[in-house]
Design a protein around this motif. Structure first.
Motif, PDB file in Angstrom:
ATOM      1  N   GLU A 289      34.364  82.742   9.175  1.00  0.00           N
ATOM      2  CA  GLU A 289      34.432  81.327   8.802  1.00  0.00           C
ATOM      3  C   GLU A 289      33.872  80.453   9.912  1.00  0.00           C
ATOM      4  OE1 GLU A 289      35.118  79.654   6.044  1.00  0.00           O
ATOM      5  OE2 GLU A 289      35.321  81.570   5.023  1.00  0.00           O
ATOM      6  N   GLY A 290      34.181  80.833  11.144  1.00  0.00           N
ATOM      7  CA  GLY A 290      33.703  80.074  12.289  1.00  0.00           C
ATOM      8  C   GLY A 290      32.179  80.048  12.329  1.00  0.00           C
ATOM      9  N   LYS A 291      31.559  81.198  12.018  1.00  0.00           N
ATOM     10  CA  LYS A 291      30.087  81.266  11.997  1.00  0.00           C
ATOM     11  C   LYS A 291      29.545  80.279  10.970  1.00  0.00           C
ATOM     12  CE  LYS A 291      29.077  86.040  13.361  1.00  0.00           C
ATOM     13  NZ  LYS A 291      30.024  87.067  12.943  1.00  0.00           N
ATOM     14  N   LYS A 292      30.203  80.246   9.819  1.00  0.00           N
ATOM     15  CA  LYS A 292      29.755  79.324   8.770  1.00  0.00           C
ATOM     16  C   LYS A 292      29.880  77.884   9.245  1.00  0.00           C
ATOM     17  CE  LYS A 292      31.534  79.995   4.665  1.00  0.00           C
ATOM     18  NZ  LYS A 292      32.437  80.572   3.654  1.00  0.00           N
ATOM     19  N   ASP A 293      30.980  77.595   9.965  1.00  0.00           N
ATOM     20  CA  ASP A 293      31.170  76.240  10.478  1.00  0.00           C
ATOM     21  C   ASP A 293      30.105  75.878  11.505  1.00  0.00           C
ATOM     22  OD1 ASP A 293      33.292  75.784   8.865  1.00  0.00           O
ATOM     23  OD2 ASP A 293      34.835  76.243  10.359  1.00  0.00           O
ATOM     24  N   VAL A 294      29.709  76.864  12.317  1.00  0.00           N
ATOM     25  CA  VAL A 294      28.654  76.597  13.296  1.00  0.00           C
ATOM     26  C   VAL A 294      27.373  76.209  12.567  1.00  0.00           C
ATOM     27  CG1 VAL A 294      27.165  77.614  15.056  1.00  0.00           C
ATOM     28  CG2 VAL A 294      29.615  78.097  15.078  1.00  0.00           C
ATOM     29  N   VAL A 295      27.034  76.960  11.505  1.00  0.00           N
ATOM     30  CA  VAL A 295      25.817  76.661  10.743  1.00  0.00           C
ATOM     31  C   VAL A 295      25.913  75.247  10.163  1.00  0.00           C
ATOM     32  CG1 VAL A 295      24.425  77.294   8.740  1.00  0.00           C
ATOM     33  CG2 VAL A 295      25.405  79.077  10.177  1.00  0.00           C
ATOM     34  N   HIS A 296      27.074  74.935   9.647  1.00  0.00           N
ATOM     35  CA  HIS A 296      27.276  73.627   9.028  1.00  0.00           C
ATOM     36  C   HIS A 296      27.118  72.516  10.065  1.00  0.00           C
ATOM     37  CE1 HIS A 296      29.583  70.312   7.236  1.00  0.00           C
ATOM     38  NE2 HIS A 296      29.127  70.789   6.107  1.00  0.00           N
ATOM     39  N   LEU A 297      27.783  72.717  11.190  1.00  0.00           N
ATOM     40  CA  LEU A 297      27.721  71.748  12.278  1.00  0.00           C
ATOM     41  C   LEU A 297      26.278  71.558  12.742  1.00  0.00           C
ATOM     42  CD1 LEU A 297      29.422  70.332  14.728  1.00  0.00           C
ATOM     43  CD2 LEU A 297      29.045  72.490  15.893  1.00  0.00           C
ATOM     44  N   PHE A 298      25.599  72.670  12.932  1.00  0.00           N
ATOM     45  CA  PHE A 298      24.224  72.646  13.429  1.00  0.00           C
ATOM     46  C   PHE A 298      23.301  71.914  12.439  1.00  0.00           C
ATOM     47  CE2 PHE A 298      19.997  74.337  14.127  1.00  0.00           C
ATOM     48  CZ  PHE A 298      19.894  74.396  15.503  1.00  0.00           C
TER      49      PHE A 298
ATOM     50  N   ASP B  69      35.292  88.906  25.146  1.00  0.00           N
ATOM     51  CA  ASP B  69      34.507  89.638  24.170  1.00  0.00           C
ATOM     52  C   ASP B  69      35.320  89.950  22.901  1.00  0.00           C
ATOM     53  OD1 ASP B  69      32.239  90.696  23.173  1.00  0.00           O
ATOM     54  OD2 ASP B  69      32.552  92.691  24.044  1.00  0.00           O
ATOM     55  N   ALA B  70      36.082  88.977  22.459  1.00  0.00           N
ATOM     56  CA  ALA B  70      36.825  89.176  21.220  1.00  0.00           C
ATOM     57  C   ALA B  70      36.997  87.835  20.537  1.00  0.00           C
ATOM     58  CB  ALA B  70      38.208  89.759  21.537  1.00  0.00           C
ATOM     59  N   GLY B  71      37.269  87.848  19.256  1.00  0.00           N
ATOM     60  CA  GLY B  71      37.419  86.622  18.492  1.00  0.00           C
ATOM     61  C   GLY B  71      38.551  85.775  19.048  1.00  0.00           C
ATOM     62  N   ASP B  72      38.461  84.488  18.850  1.00  0.00           N
ATOM     63  CA  ASP B  72      39.489  83.616  19.365  1.00  0.00           C
ATOM     64  C   ASP B  72      39.818  82.553  18.337  1.00  0.00           C
ATOM     65  OD1 ASP B  72      41.024  82.689  21.816  1.00  0.00           O
ATOM     66  OD2 ASP B  72      39.964  80.875  21.179  1.00  0.00           O
ATOM     67  N   LYS B  73      41.106  82.387  18.098  1.00  0.00           N
ATOM     68  CA  LYS B  73      41.537  81.447  17.065  1.00  0.00           C
ATOM     69  C   LYS B  73      41.217  80.016  17.435  1.00  0.00           C
ATOM     70  CE  LYS B  73      45.531  83.605  15.906  1.00  0.00           C
ATOM     71  NZ  LYS B  73      46.907  83.526  16.164  1.00  0.00           N
ATOM     72  N   GLU B  74      41.322  79.721  18.746  1.00  0.00           N
ATOM     73  CA  GLU B  74      41.096  78.334  19.173  1.00  0.00           C
ATOM     74  C   GLU B  74      39.697  77.874  18.804  1.00  0.00           C
ATOM     75  OE1 GLU B  74      43.296  76.249  20.205  1.00  0.00           O
ATOM     76  OE2 GLU B  74      44.795  77.839  20.032  1.00  0.00           O
ATOM     77  N   VAL B  75      38.731  78.777  18.978  1.00  0.00           N
ATOM     78  CA  VAL B  75      37.343  78.419  18.666  1.00  0.00           C
ATOM     79  C   VAL B  75      37.230  78.012  17.204  1.00  0.00           C
ATOM     80  CG1 VAL B  75      35.007  79.319  18.452  1.00  0.00           C
ATOM     81  CG2 VAL B  75      36.348  79.862  20.469  1.00  0.00           C
ATOM     82  N   SER B  76      37.793  78.825  16.332  1.00  0.00           N
ATOM     83  CA  SER B  76      37.706  78.526  14.915  1.00  0.00           C
ATOM     84  C   SER B  76      38.373  77.199  14.599  1.00  0.00           C
ATOM     85  CB  SER B  76      38.380  79.626  14.094  1.00  0.00           C
ATOM     86  OG  SER B  76      38.054  80.869  14.637  1.00  0.00           O
ATOM     87  N   LYS B  77      39.503  76.950  15.263  1.00  0.00           N
ATOM     88  CA  LYS B  77      40.238  75.702  15.026  1.00  0.00           C
ATOM     89  C   LYS B  77      39.399  74.509  15.442  1.00  0.00           C
ATOM     90  CE  LYS B  77      45.041  76.330  15.914  1.00  0.00           C
ATOM     91  NZ  LYS B  77      46.064  76.054  16.913  1.00  0.00           N
ATOM     92  N   ASN B  78      38.823  74.590  16.660  1.00  0.00           N
ATOM     93  CA  ASN B  78      37.990  73.498  17.153  1.00  0.00           C
ATOM     94  C   ASN B  78      36.816  73.240  16.212  1.00  0.00           C
ATOM     95  OD1 ASN B  78      38.365  74.519  20.614  1.00  0.00           O
ATOM     96  ND2 ASN B  78      39.597  73.136  19.363  1.00  0.00           N
ATOM     97  N   LEU B  79      36.208  74.343  15.771  1.00  0.00           N
ATOM     98  CA  LEU B  79      35.042  74.197  14.889  1.00  0.00           C
ATOM     99  C   LEU B  79      35.422  73.459  13.613  1.00  0.00           C
ATOM    100  CD1 LEU B  79      33.294  77.643  15.343  1.00  0.00           C
ATOM    101  CD2 LEU B  79      32.285  75.398  15.772  1.00  0.00           C
ATOM    102  N   ALA B  80      36.594  73.843  13.082  1.00  0.00           N
ATOM    103  CA  ALA B  80      37.039  73.196  11.853  1.00  0.00           C
ATOM    104  C   ALA B  80      37.241  71.697  12.066  1.00  0.00           C
ATOM    105  CB  ALA B  80      38.318  73.860  11.348  1.00  0.00           C
ATOM    106  N   SER B  81      37.795  71.320  13.235  1.00  0.00           N
ATOM    107  CA  SER B  81      37.999  69.888  13.480  1.00  0.00           C
ATOM    108  C   SER B  81      36.676  69.154  13.613  1.00  0.00           C
ATOM    109  CB  SER B  81      38.816  69.637  14.752  1.00  0.00           C
ATOM    110  OG  SER B  81      39.592  70.728  15.097  1.00  0.00           O
ATOM    111  N   LEU B  82      35.711  69.798  14.275  1.00  0.00           N
ATOM    112  CA  LEU B  82      34.397  69.165  14.419  1.00  0.00           C
ATOM    113  C   LEU B  82      33.752  68.942  13.061  1.00  0.00           C
ATOM    114  CD1 LEU B  82      32.694  70.824  17.518  1.00  0.00           C
ATOM    115  CD2 LEU B  82      33.882  68.659  17.344  1.00  0.00           C
ATOM    116  N   LYS B  83      33.915  69.949  12.230  1.00  0.00           N
ATOM    117  CA  LYS B  83      33.326  69.857  10.894  1.00  0.00           C
ATOM    118  C   LYS B  83      33.930  68.663  10.149  1.00  0.00           C
ATOM    119  CE  LYS B  83      32.971  72.605   6.717  1.00  0.00           C
ATOM    120  NZ  LYS B  83      33.402  73.854   6.107  1.00  0.00           N
TER     121      LYS B  83
END
Lengths: 335, 423
Positions: free
Chosen positions: A86-95, A30-44
């Motif tokens: 930033e991760g949220k924005k990447d999710v929107v972009h990915l989606f 239940d807390a932010g995680d850097k790995e998630v943001s990193k993965n999202l950035a790579s997917l983007k």
């Protein structure tokens, strides 16, 4: 999961799997995680390329397939709150990117969402949580561009949540919800007309509450949209039904005298349809006749400072003339 | 580059037209006799006039710059004299303006809007006279959106053809010319029409055969079908040596689709060019058609917007700049100074040297007029320009620091812009 290599050497499947695990981890801590943001950035990066590098079709296809296989989109939306800004924005972009994806005449992600309609309703419910409402709104509208997805939302019970969302006290969320609401009711004309016709009573009972809203923005926007809906020829039969009812005329006449000039003006554009109708119903005619002189008097002084708006003046004069020429039908009722 | 800049369509009133006449005359002679490159600034209200963009049967279209918003616009100048020679000319124009006032859609031209090029002009600019499929597809989808909107507003266009589709530099299509369009009565049950004045080659069989009444919306579908046929094949489904022959051929309804179109496009064309209006595709049918839904890869290079015929400028950049220079006394030599110049203050000052317009007016087109008079104060308040509009421009700008300068509001905005750019 450790990365022995640079991120560019990881395959889309690996990133998706890693992201899926990391998102699952988010759920627990239940807390932010850097790995998630990193993965999202790579997917983007895979999806849209970097700088002058074009995205690799093969990798995009692999990524999309992996997204469907792992149901990652669902877990991302379910845990969107826990992902950083930033991760949220990447999710929107990915989606959004993946929803637009087309192979010939097929849109595979649309097919996927059709089979997993919970995605749509998760996005819709996103309006209830301030931290992700706008992100969800953007993703939802991306879906609504596709008729089958819009149909799923429009013909569902959850559609009626919008009548609550558009009145939310946070202005930007309410506005975003209204944009989605409007898209749903106007984008796919034939489907919208069909929906309004078949759900007339339920929709307009709810809609009337918006017109009575204490929230000025809600009131004005919904009145404007009502005018647009009624004057769209696709909604001809809905319009005919709406202007046959005396209580709707009463409401518009009251709004003509609203404190806000803008509300008055929007009400005028709905009111004019009642008057111009060549086949007025008896109750509507009765109200107009009862107020004949008052209405003529009122309209001749109505927003006279809009004299440079020729169309408005023409319409106003037309209405005055129509009201003046109103005659009681042969079999008169009460005076 | 002009991408993204707006250039708007507007209408001027008769008295302004008269001024326009005298203006054009005067400028032409000065240009020819004294200095071919000099362009004389002319303000009408807040608008600075630019070059001629095109001419039609009604009059001409000129580029202009809104000196308050710095938006690029186009003005359609209609001459009453010419209009009178066209049957229903004046009435059609009035109707068009009235229709345009109530319309608002990204693919329908607005009373205040921008476009740089007609689709016909683009087709004519390449030897193949057609677009690659993906480009045609992009335009066709926008045509559908615009048409659906017009129909939703109860408007039958009646003259859909490449010549009436305008394009912006960023690839947006705008349906234009509602001169022969018909607005259905808001309470009309259906879209029955009785008249059509559209271009013959784009008319459907029911009109070629002279039927008394017909479905208006289906006329637009047919014309859009002929348009699609034309922009993908460079051909027309029906031809004829004269209008009678043409209408005879359309009336028979026999046409062929070139094989190169492929089965998908051929099927769509057949649905839109269906003889029986009742069986002809609706916009809904077209939208659901696989050729429309399909993603067409950009296999060939797209046809670019051609260089403007007048100036041969491939970028279609603003033509008002020379007029602006004239308005603010900027001459060729300023350029050198500009590039040698150290700071932006000199630049902006030079750019807006006051008083020069008046001098120029006295000494017609004096090219070697020294631009260097650096940072002059306004020495000359006389406004030789005969236009009362200039006076208006002055009045408007009187709140600014230099009230006697013409079009100061433009100048000050440009100054702001140029300082930004240089920083």
């Amino acid at each position: 999961m450790p990365f022995p290599f640079g991120k560019s050497q990881k395959s889309p499947a690996e990133i998706v799997r890693s992201l899926k695990e990391n998102v699952a981890y988010l759920e627990k801590v239940d807390a932010g995680d850097k790995e998630v943001s990193k993965n999202l950035a790579s997917l983007k990066e895979i999806l849209s390329g970097t700088g002058d590098k074009e995205p690799h079709t093969e990798a995009v296809a692999q990524l999309a397939q992996e997204l469907y296989n792992t149901d990652l989109l669902i877990s991302l939306i379910a845990n969107l709150q826990r992902i950083d800004f930033e991760g949220k924005k990447d999710v929107v972009h990915l989606f959004s990117n993946i929803v637009r994806r087309q192979i010939g005449t097929r849109t595979p992600t649309v097919e996927y969402i059709c089979a997993h309609t919970q995605i749509l309703f998760m996005l819709l419910k996103g309006y209830e949580s301030a931290e992700m409402a706008l992100n969800c709104g953007m993703m939802l509208r991306e879906c609504l561009r596709h008729e089958p997805l819009a149909r799923t939302v429009l013909f569902s019970e959850d559609f009626y949540c919008f009548f609550r969302f558009v009145e939310l006290s946070t202005f930007d969320i309410a506005s975003d919800a209204f944009a989605s609401f409007k898209d749903l009711l106007t984008r796919h004309k034939i489907m919208c007309a069909d929906f309004l016709e078949n759900n007339y009573d339920k929709v307009f009972t709810e809609y009337e509450k918006l017109l009575h809203s204490d929230n000025y923005v809600t009131k004005r926007q919904s009145l404007k949209l009502l005018g647009e809906l009624l004057l769209d020829r696709h909604n001809f039969s809905v319009m005919t039904k709406y202007i046959s009812r005396a209580e709707n005329l009463k409401l518009m006449m009251n709004m003509l005298r609203d404190n806000s000039r803008n509300i008055q003006f929007e009400a005028f554009h709905v009111f004019k349809v009642f008057v111009a109708n060549p086949n007025k119903t008896q109750p509507v005619l009765d109200i107009l006749l009862k107020n004949q002189t008052k209405l003529m008097e009122f309209l001749s002084h109505f927003q006279t400072d809009r004299s440079e708006d020729e169309q408005f003046c023409d319409e106003k004069n037309y209405l005055i003339k129509q009201i003046r020429d109103l005659k009681r039908p042969v079999a008169p009722e009460e005076a | 580059m002009s991408t993204g800049e707006l250039h708007h369509l507007d209408y001027l009133k008769e008295n302004e037209l008269m001024e326009m006449d005298t203006f054009i005359h005067r400028i032409d002679s000065t240009e020819v006799i004294y200095q071919p490159r000099r362009k004389r600034a002319k303000l009408i209200g807040k608008y600075l006039m630019g070059d001629l963009l095109g001419e039609g049967s009604y009059g001409k279209v000129k580029e202009m710059l809104d000196s308050e918003t710095l938006c690029r616009r186009a003005v359609k100048i209609l001459k009453k004299k010419k209009l009178r020679r066209i049957p229903n000319g004046e009435a059609n124009v009035k109707k068009e303006i009235q229709l345009l006032r109530r319309l608002q859609h990204k693919n329908v031209i607005q009373l205040v809007d921008y476009c740089v090029c007609g689709m016909q002009e683009m087709l004519d600019s390449v030897p193949e006279k057609r677009f690659p499929v993906f480009q045609a597809h992009g335009y066709f989808c926008q045509l559908l959106d615009g048409l659906e909107y017009l129909h939703s507003q109860g408007i039958v266009h009646k003259d859909i053809k490449p010549g009436n589709l305008l394009l912006t530099t960023d690839g947006a299509l705008k349906i234009s010319d509602l001169g022969v369009a018909e607005a259905l009565h808001p309470f009309a049950e259906d879209d029955t029409c009785r008249t059509s004045q559209g271009s013959p080659a784009f008319q459907p069989p029911e009109i070629a055969n002279g039927l008394d009444t017909f479905s208006g919306f289906k006329v637009d579908i047919w014309s859009a079908g002929v348009t699609l046929y034309n922009i993908t094949t460079s051909l027309y489904p029906f031809e004829g040596d004269n209008i009678y022959k043409l209408f005879e051929n359309i009336g028979k309804g026999d046409y062929t689709i070139p094989e190169e179109c492929g089965p998908l496009l051929s099927d769509l064309l057949r649905g839109m060019l269906e003889y029986d209006p009742a069986k002809r595709f609706s916009i809904q049918n077209i939208r659901q058609h696989n050729w429309v839904r399909k993603k067409h890869p950009p296999s060939e290079l797209p046809v670019p917007i051609p260089a403007s015929a007048e100036s041969r400028d491939p970028w279609r950049s603003m033509t008002v700049v020379p007029y602006l220079e004239d308005l603010h006394g900027y001459t060729e030599e300023d350029d050198d100074e500009l590039y040698d110049g150290e700071d932006d203050i000199i630049y902006t000052q030079d750019f807006t040297v006051p008083g020069q317009v008046a001098e120029e007016d006295r000494d017609q087109g004096n090219a070697d007029h020294s631009p260097a008079l650096p940072k002059p104060v306004c020495v000359n308040g006389t406004d030789v320009g005969s236009l009362n509009t200039k006076a208006k421009a002055e009045r408007r700008s009187s709140s600014s620091s230099n009230p006697s300068r013409k079009g100061v509001s433009t100048a000050s905005k440009i100054r702001k812009l140029s300082t930004c750019k240089q920083q």
